[in-house]
Design an enzyme around this catalytic site. Structure first.
Site, PDB file in Angstrom:
ATOM      1  N   HIS A 105      -6.841  -6.522   2.320  1.00  0.00           N
ATOM      2  CA  HIS A 105      -5.683  -5.400   3.199  1.00  0.00           C
ATOM      3  C   HIS A 105      -5.501  -6.011   3.742  1.00  0.00           C
ATOM      4  O   HIS A 105      -6.118  -7.400   4.890  1.00  0.00           O
ATOM      5  CB  HIS A 105      -6.267  -4.080   3.889  1.00  0.00           C
ATOM      6  CG  HIS A 105      -6.928  -2.995   2.989  1.00  0.00           C
ATOM      7  ND1 HIS A 105      -5.980  -1.881   2.638  1.00  0.00           N
ATOM      8  CD2 HIS A 105      -8.045  -2.769   2.216  1.00  0.00           C
ATOM      9  CE1 HIS A 105      -7.221  -0.995   2.196  1.00  0.00           C
ATOM     10  NE2 HIS A 105      -8.031  -1.689   1.885  1.00  0.00           N
ATOM     11  N   GLY A 114     -15.851   2.508   4.058  1.00  0.00           N
ATOM     12  CA  GLY A 114     -13.751   3.096   3.972  1.00  0.00           C
ATOM     13  C   GLY A 114     -13.322   2.478   2.585  1.00  0.00           C
ATOM     14  O   GLY A 114     -12.202   2.874   2.375  1.00  0.00           O
ATOM     15  N   GLN A 115     -14.157   2.098   1.833  1.00  0.00           N
ATOM     16  CA  GLN A 115     -13.433   1.874   0.365  1.00  0.00           C
ATOM     17  C   GLN A 115     -13.294   2.792  -0.809  1.00  0.00           C
ATOM     18  O   GLN A 115     -14.249   3.953  -0.871  1.00  0.00           O
ATOM     19  CB  GLN A 115     -14.508   0.616  -0.338  1.00  0.00           C
ATOM     20  CG  GLN A 115     -14.011   0.178  -1.828  1.00  0.00           C
ATOM     21  CD  GLN A 115     -14.699  -0.983  -2.319  1.00  0.00           C
ATOM     22  OE1 GLN A 115     -15.970  -1.220  -1.783  1.00  0.00           O
ATOM     23  NE2 GLN A 115     -14.151  -1.181  -3.408  1.00  0.00           N
ATOM     24  N   SER A 116     -12.180   3.577  -0.649  1.00  0.00           N
ATOM     25  CA  SER A 116     -11.518   4.351  -2.310  1.00  0.00           C
ATOM     26  C   SER A 116     -11.468   3.397  -3.069  1.00  0.00           C
ATOM     27  O   SER A 116     -11.202   4.486  -4.201  1.00  0.00           O
ATOM     28  CB  SER A 116     -11.422   5.034  -1.345  1.00  0.00           C
ATOM     29  OG  SER A 116      -9.727   4.214  -0.799  1.00  0.00           O
ATOM     30  N   ASN A 127     -12.634  -3.388   2.659  1.00  0.00           N
ATOM     31  CA  ASN A 127     -13.448  -2.483   2.942  1.00  0.00           C
ATOM     32  C   ASN A 127     -15.044  -2.533   1.206  1.00  0.00           C
ATOM     33  O   ASN A 127     -14.090  -2.920   0.452  1.00  0.00           O
ATOM     34  CB  ASN A 127     -13.128  -1.431   3.092  1.00  0.00           C
ATOM     35  CG  ASN A 127     -12.312  -0.922   4.233  1.00  0.00           C
ATOM     36  OD1 ASN A 127     -12.433  -1.439   5.098  1.00  0.00           O
ATOM     37  ND2 ASN A 127     -11.237  -0.184   3.996  1.00  0.00           N
ATOM     38  N   HIS A 131     -10.094  -5.203  -3.484  1.00  0.00           N
ATOM     39  CA  HIS A 131      -8.188  -5.789  -2.568  1.00  0.00           C
ATOM     40  C   HIS A 131      -8.549  -6.405  -1.244  1.00  0.00           C
ATOM     41  O   HIS A 131      -9.833  -5.320  -0.446  1.00  0.00           O
ATOM     42  CB  HIS A 131      -7.953  -4.535  -2.476  1.00  0.00           C
ATOM     43  CG  HIS A 131      -8.402  -3.119  -2.518  1.00  0.00           C
ATOM     44  ND1 HIS A 131      -9.601  -2.749  -2.795  1.00  0.00           N
ATOM     45  CD2 HIS A 131      -7.756  -2.523  -0.738  1.00  0.00           C
ATOM     46  CE1 HIS A 131      -9.937  -1.935  -2.635  1.00  0.00           C
ATOM     47  NE2 HIS A 131      -9.390  -1.378  -1.016  1.00  0.00           N
ATOM     48  N   ASP A 165       0.679  -1.136   0.086  1.00  0.00           N
ATOM     49  CA  ASP A 165      -0.123   0.126  -0.180  1.00  0.00           C
ATOM     50  C   ASP A 165       1.070   1.002   0.245  1.00  0.00           C
ATOM     51  O   ASP A 165       2.184   1.146   0.995  1.00  0.00           O
ATOM     52  CB  ASP A 165      -1.115  -0.262   1.196  1.00  0.00           C
ATOM     53  CG  ASP A 165      -2.149   0.773   1.195  1.00  0.00           C
ATOM     54  OD1 ASP A 165      -2.748   0.512   1.275  1.00  0.00           O
ATOM     55  OD2 ASP A 165      -1.660   2.224   0.878  1.00  0.00           O
TER      56      ASP A 165
HETATM   57  P1  AMP Z   1      -9.326   0.819   0.651  1.00  0.00           P
HETATM   58  O1  AMP Z   1      -9.537   2.220   0.938  1.00  0.00           O
HETATM   59  O2  AMP Z   1     -10.137   0.516   0.905  1.00  0.00           O
HETATM   60  O3  AMP Z   1     -10.521   1.041  -0.915  1.00  0.00           O
HETATM   61  O4  AMP Z   1      -8.344   0.733   0.109  1.00  0.00           O
HETATM   62  C1  AMP Z   1      -7.063   1.330  -1.211  1.00  0.00           C
HETATM   63  C2  AMP Z   1      -6.286   1.756  -0.538  1.00  0.00           C
HETATM   64  O5  AMP Z   1      -5.204   1.897  -2.011  1.00  0.00           O
HETATM   65  C3  AMP Z   1      -6.155   2.575   0.701  1.00  0.00           C
HETATM   66  O6  AMP Z   1      -5.594   2.088   1.275  1.00  0.00           O
HETATM   67  C4  AMP Z   1      -4.803   3.338  -0.955  1.00  0.00           C
HETATM   68  O7  AMP Z   1      -3.545   4.234   0.267  1.00  0.00           O
HETATM   69  C5  AMP Z   1      -4.745   2.354  -1.804  1.00  0.00           C
HETATM   70  N1  AMP Z   1      -3.839   2.964  -3.302  1.00  0.00           N
HETATM   71  C6  AMP Z   1      -4.353   4.233  -3.790  1.00  0.00           C
HETATM   72  N2  AMP Z   1      -3.346   4.009  -4.113  1.00  0.00           N
HETATM   73  C7  AMP Z   1      -1.628   3.404  -4.360  1.00  0.00           C
HETATM   74  C8  AMP Z   1      -1.613   3.084  -5.483  1.00  0.00           C
HETATM   75  N3  AMP Z   1      -0.984   3.732  -5.991  1.00  0.00           N
HETATM   76  N4  AMP Z   1      -0.764   1.643  -5.371  1.00  0.00           N
HETATM   77  C9  AMP Z   1      -1.162   1.385  -3.757  1.00  0.00           C
HETATM   78  N5  AMP Z   1      -1.943   1.811  -2.806  1.00  0.00           N
HETATM   79  C10 AMP Z   1      -2.876   2.400  -3.442  1.00  0.00           C
END
Ligand code: AMP
Length: 115
Positions: free
Chosen positions: A103, A94-96, A88, A101, A33
């Site tokens: 974690h 909390g999914q962004s 998430n 994926h 991450d």
């Molecule tokens: P979520 O908020 O569960 O959707 O997790 C998305 C995760 O992706 C977050 O922890 C971010 O820090 C991570 N993330 C975003 N862009 C990248 C990237 N280019 N490489 C690795 N991790 C990333």
């Protein structure tokens, strides 16, 4: 959405965006991450685009199983005896990034309930 061009994690799968790769299989990738929330923080994704674990489990439960199996296998290869595994699902959870994926986080104490 065009998964290949609009989805950040599809672009990582395609090799168009760099990632700190930990493990790769025919079906999944594991990479660190960019904003780690623990000393070890790795994301495990299917190469195929699915929005979240609910969409993946409904369209391809075997692949959902391989994502979880590969996450635990990767944890074993990194000698993580204990870890937190989080998927998430949806913005309020909390999914962004909307490419499923898992974690895998380890190396510190985690509290419960999560924030
Ligand atoms: P979520 O908020 O569960 O959707 O997790 C998305 C995760 O992706 C977050 O922890 C971010 O820090 C991570 N993330 C975003 N862009 C990248 C990237 N280019 N490489 C690795 N991790 C990333």
């Amino acid at each position: 959405m065009n998964a290949t061009t609009d989805c950040l994690f599809c672009r990582i799968v395609a090799g168009d965006v760099p990632a700190d790769l930990v493990r790769a299989t025919d079906d999944t990738l594991a990479f660190r991450d960019v904003a780690p929330q623990a000393p070890t923080h790795v994301l495990v994704i299917p190469r195929e685009h699915h929005r979240d674990i609910a969409a993946l489990a409904s369209s391809d439960p075997a692949l959902a199983g391989r994502v979880i199996a590969d996450a635990t296998q990767m944890a074993a290869e990194l000698d993580l005896a204990e870890f937190r595994l989080v998927l998430n699902t949806g913005p309020s959870a909390g999914q962004s990034v909307f490419h499923v994926h898992a974690h895998v986080m380890a190396g510190r104490e985690f509290s419960w309930p999560p924030g």
